[in-house]
Design a protein around this motif. Sequence first.
Motif, PDB file in Angstrom:
ATOM      1  N   ARG A 239      -0.432  -4.070  -7.483  1.00 41.53           N
ATOM      2  CA  ARG A 239      -1.891  -3.938  -7.466  1.00 41.53           C
ATOM      3  C   ARG A 239      -2.427  -3.573  -8.846  1.00 41.53           C
ATOM      4  O   ARG A 239      -3.489  -4.045  -9.267  1.00 41.53           O
ATOM      5  CB  ARG A 239      -2.292  -2.903  -6.440  1.00 41.53           C
ATOM      6  CG  ARG A 239      -2.129  -3.392  -5.001  1.00 41.53           C
ATOM      7  CD  ARG A 239      -1.954  -2.277  -3.997  1.00 41.53           C
ATOM      8  NE  ARG A 239      -3.040  -1.317  -4.057  1.00 41.53           N
ATOM      9  CZ  ARG A 239      -2.957  -0.082  -3.584  1.00 41.53           C
ATOM     10  NH1 ARG A 239      -1.825   0.342  -3.062  1.00 41.53           N
ATOM     11  NH2 ARG A 239      -3.983   0.724  -3.647  1.00 41.53           N
ATOM     12  N   ALA A 240      -1.678  -2.752  -9.579  1.00 44.29           N
ATOM     13  CA  ALA A 240      -2.108  -2.386 -10.930  1.00 44.29           C
ATOM     14  C   ALA A 240      -2.089  -3.591 -11.863  1.00 44.29           C
ATOM     15  O   ALA A 240      -3.025  -3.799 -12.649  1.00 44.29           O
ATOM     16  CB  ALA A 240      -1.201  -1.284 -11.481  1.00 44.29           C
TER      17      ALA A 240
ATOM     18  N   ARG B 218       2.244  -0.676  -5.385  1.00 43.74           N
ATOM     19  CA  ARG B 218       1.207  -0.098  -6.249  1.00 43.74           C
ATOM     20  C   ARG B 218       1.260  -0.716  -7.643  1.00 43.74           C
ATOM     21  O   ARG B 218       0.217  -0.925  -8.281  1.00 43.74           O
ATOM     22  CB  ARG B 218       1.363   1.417  -6.296  1.00 43.74           C
ATOM     23  CG  ARG B 218       0.907   2.115  -5.015  1.00 43.74           C
ATOM     24  CD  ARG B 218       0.926   3.621  -5.168  1.00 43.74           C
ATOM     25  NE  ARG B 218       2.291   4.144  -5.051  1.00 43.74           N
ATOM     26  CZ  ARG B 218       2.840   4.530  -3.906  1.00 43.74           C
ATOM     27  NH1 ARG B 218       2.162   4.447  -2.783  1.00 43.74           N
ATOM     28  NH2 ARG B 218       4.079   5.019  -3.881  1.00 43.74           N
TER      29      ARG B 218
ATOM     30  N   THR C 212       0.800  -1.227   0.000  1.00 41.63           N
ATOM     31  CA  THR C 212       0.000   0.000   0.000  1.00 41.63           C
ATOM     32  C   THR C 212       0.832   1.275   0.000  1.00 41.63           C
ATOM     33  O   THR C 212       0.322   2.334  -0.370  1.00 41.63           O
ATOM     34  CB  THR C 212      -0.939   0.026   1.217  1.00 41.63           C
ATOM     35  OG1 THR C 212      -0.170  -0.094   2.426  1.00 41.63           O
ATOM     36  CG2 THR C 212      -1.939  -1.117   1.145  1.00 41.63           C
ATOM     37  N   ARG C 213       2.115   1.219   0.408  1.00 44.12           N
ATOM     38  CA  ARG C 213       2.892   2.442   0.592  1.00 44.12           C
ATOM     39  C   ARG C 213       4.123   2.537  -0.315  1.00 44.12           C
ATOM     40  O   ARG C 213       4.860   3.521  -0.204  1.00 44.12           O
ATOM     41  CB  ARG C 213       3.355   2.537   2.054  1.00 44.12           C
ATOM     42  CG  ARG C 213       2.235   2.470   3.079  1.00 44.12           C
ATOM     43  CD  ARG C 213       1.332   3.687   3.032  1.00 44.12           C
ATOM     44  NE  ARG C 213       0.220   3.579   3.969  1.00 44.12           N
ATOM     45  CZ  ARG C 213       0.283   3.919   5.239  1.00 44.12           C
ATOM     46  NH1 ARG C 213       1.427   4.372   5.750  1.00 44.12           N
ATOM     47  NH2 ARG C 213      -0.776   3.803   6.015  1.00 44.12           N
ATOM     48  N   THR C 214       4.379   1.556  -1.159  1.00 51.32           N
ATOM     49  CA  THR C 214       5.578   1.594  -1.999  1.00 51.32           C
ATOM     50  C   THR C 214       5.199   1.553  -3.481  1.00 51.32           C
ATOM     51  O   THR C 214       4.094   1.127  -3.850  1.00 51.32           O
ATOM     52  CB  THR C 214       6.512   0.399  -1.685  1.00 51.32           C
ATOM     53  OG1 THR C 214       5.854  -0.821  -2.054  1.00 51.32           O
ATOM     54  CG2 THR C 214       6.864   0.361  -0.203  1.00 51.32           C
ATOM     55  N   ASP C 215       6.145   1.962  -4.311  1.00 56.77           N
ATOM     56  CA  ASP C 215       5.902   1.967  -5.759  1.00 56.77           C
ATOM     57  C   ASP C 215       5.700   0.552  -6.290  1.00 56.77           C
ATOM     58  O   ASP C 215       4.818   0.314  -7.117  1.00 56.77           O
ATOM     59  CB  ASP C 215       7.079   2.639  -6.486  1.00 56.77           C
ATOM     60  CG  ASP C 215       7.137   4.139  -6.219  1.00 56.77           C
ATOM     61  OD1 ASP C 215       6.096   4.710  -5.838  1.00 56.77           O
ATOM     62  OD2 ASP C 215       8.220   4.727  -6.386  1.00 56.77           O
TER      63      ASP C 215
END
Length: 303
Positions: free
Chosen positions: A185-186, A182, A176-179
């Motif tokens: 998740r994408a 993310r 939830t907090r790192t590139d």
Amino acid sequence: MNPQFLMDGLIAGSIIGLGAVGVTLTYSILRFSNFAHGELLSWGAYIALAVSSALGYLATDLTSPIGPFSFGWSLPLGMLLAIMLTGLLALAVDALLFSSFRRRGSAVIIMVMASFGASLALRSLLEFIFTSSPAYFTNALQIAMKLGGGLRATPDQLLMLALAAIAVIVVHLLMTRTDIGRAMRAVSENPALASIAGIDVRRVIRTAWFLGAALACVAGVMSGLLIQIRPYLGHDLLLPLFAAAILGGIGSVPGAMLAGLIIGLCEALAVQLVGAEWRAAVAFVILIAVLLARPRGLFGRVA
């Protein structure tokens, strides 16, 4: 009813939950059920055992128990190296087997069948190297401490619960907090669109494999320390792992951990109510019930 089943269920559930987090990550990104994931638990435990034994042989001081625990510094050091090696093993399996199927656009069922073959090969190799005899990290005996409310736990068990909680929090923050989290998740949402947006999908896949294997290694070491190490360690946990991943909702790290705890508690309760011989059926019953009543799980996205 003996309330000790609560502690037994939490301990078993923490192991199941950690393994289920790896299952839910790889499934959400790679889009297939990896039935070789259970073998990563076994490999992680055996690698940690081998490294820990080697360190203890080279420096006997490392085998002296740490405080109230049954193991010395050789085990934590061995687990750290085992995490790296288990992650590399998962990347090697992907490079040698699954990546070729992805390039050819193979059907999901082919990937699933390939994972069955990988599972058999990894388990047989374990038996060839380490034999099928059970092994142990330590032979030290621990006295369970009274925790109140009729609950008891050894220092090792309490440490494993804390380790599982820390691991899940770290993975959740990573997602939830790192590139890279993310990006994962994408890719989980839409791999094609993520690629068009400039995300390195192959890097995300490698990260998912490594992270899932690392968590499997931790779960394997936990199970080996609290029970025993054997080649079928991961295979016996495979159904509860998938049941927890589906119950928690594919792609949900907290959901997988919570579902693992639920399944662990249900198994412990079943042992008290109907006997230990029915324990293995609990995960299957929960899996079928979830698929019928709530296929997206507790925290899964609505399709």
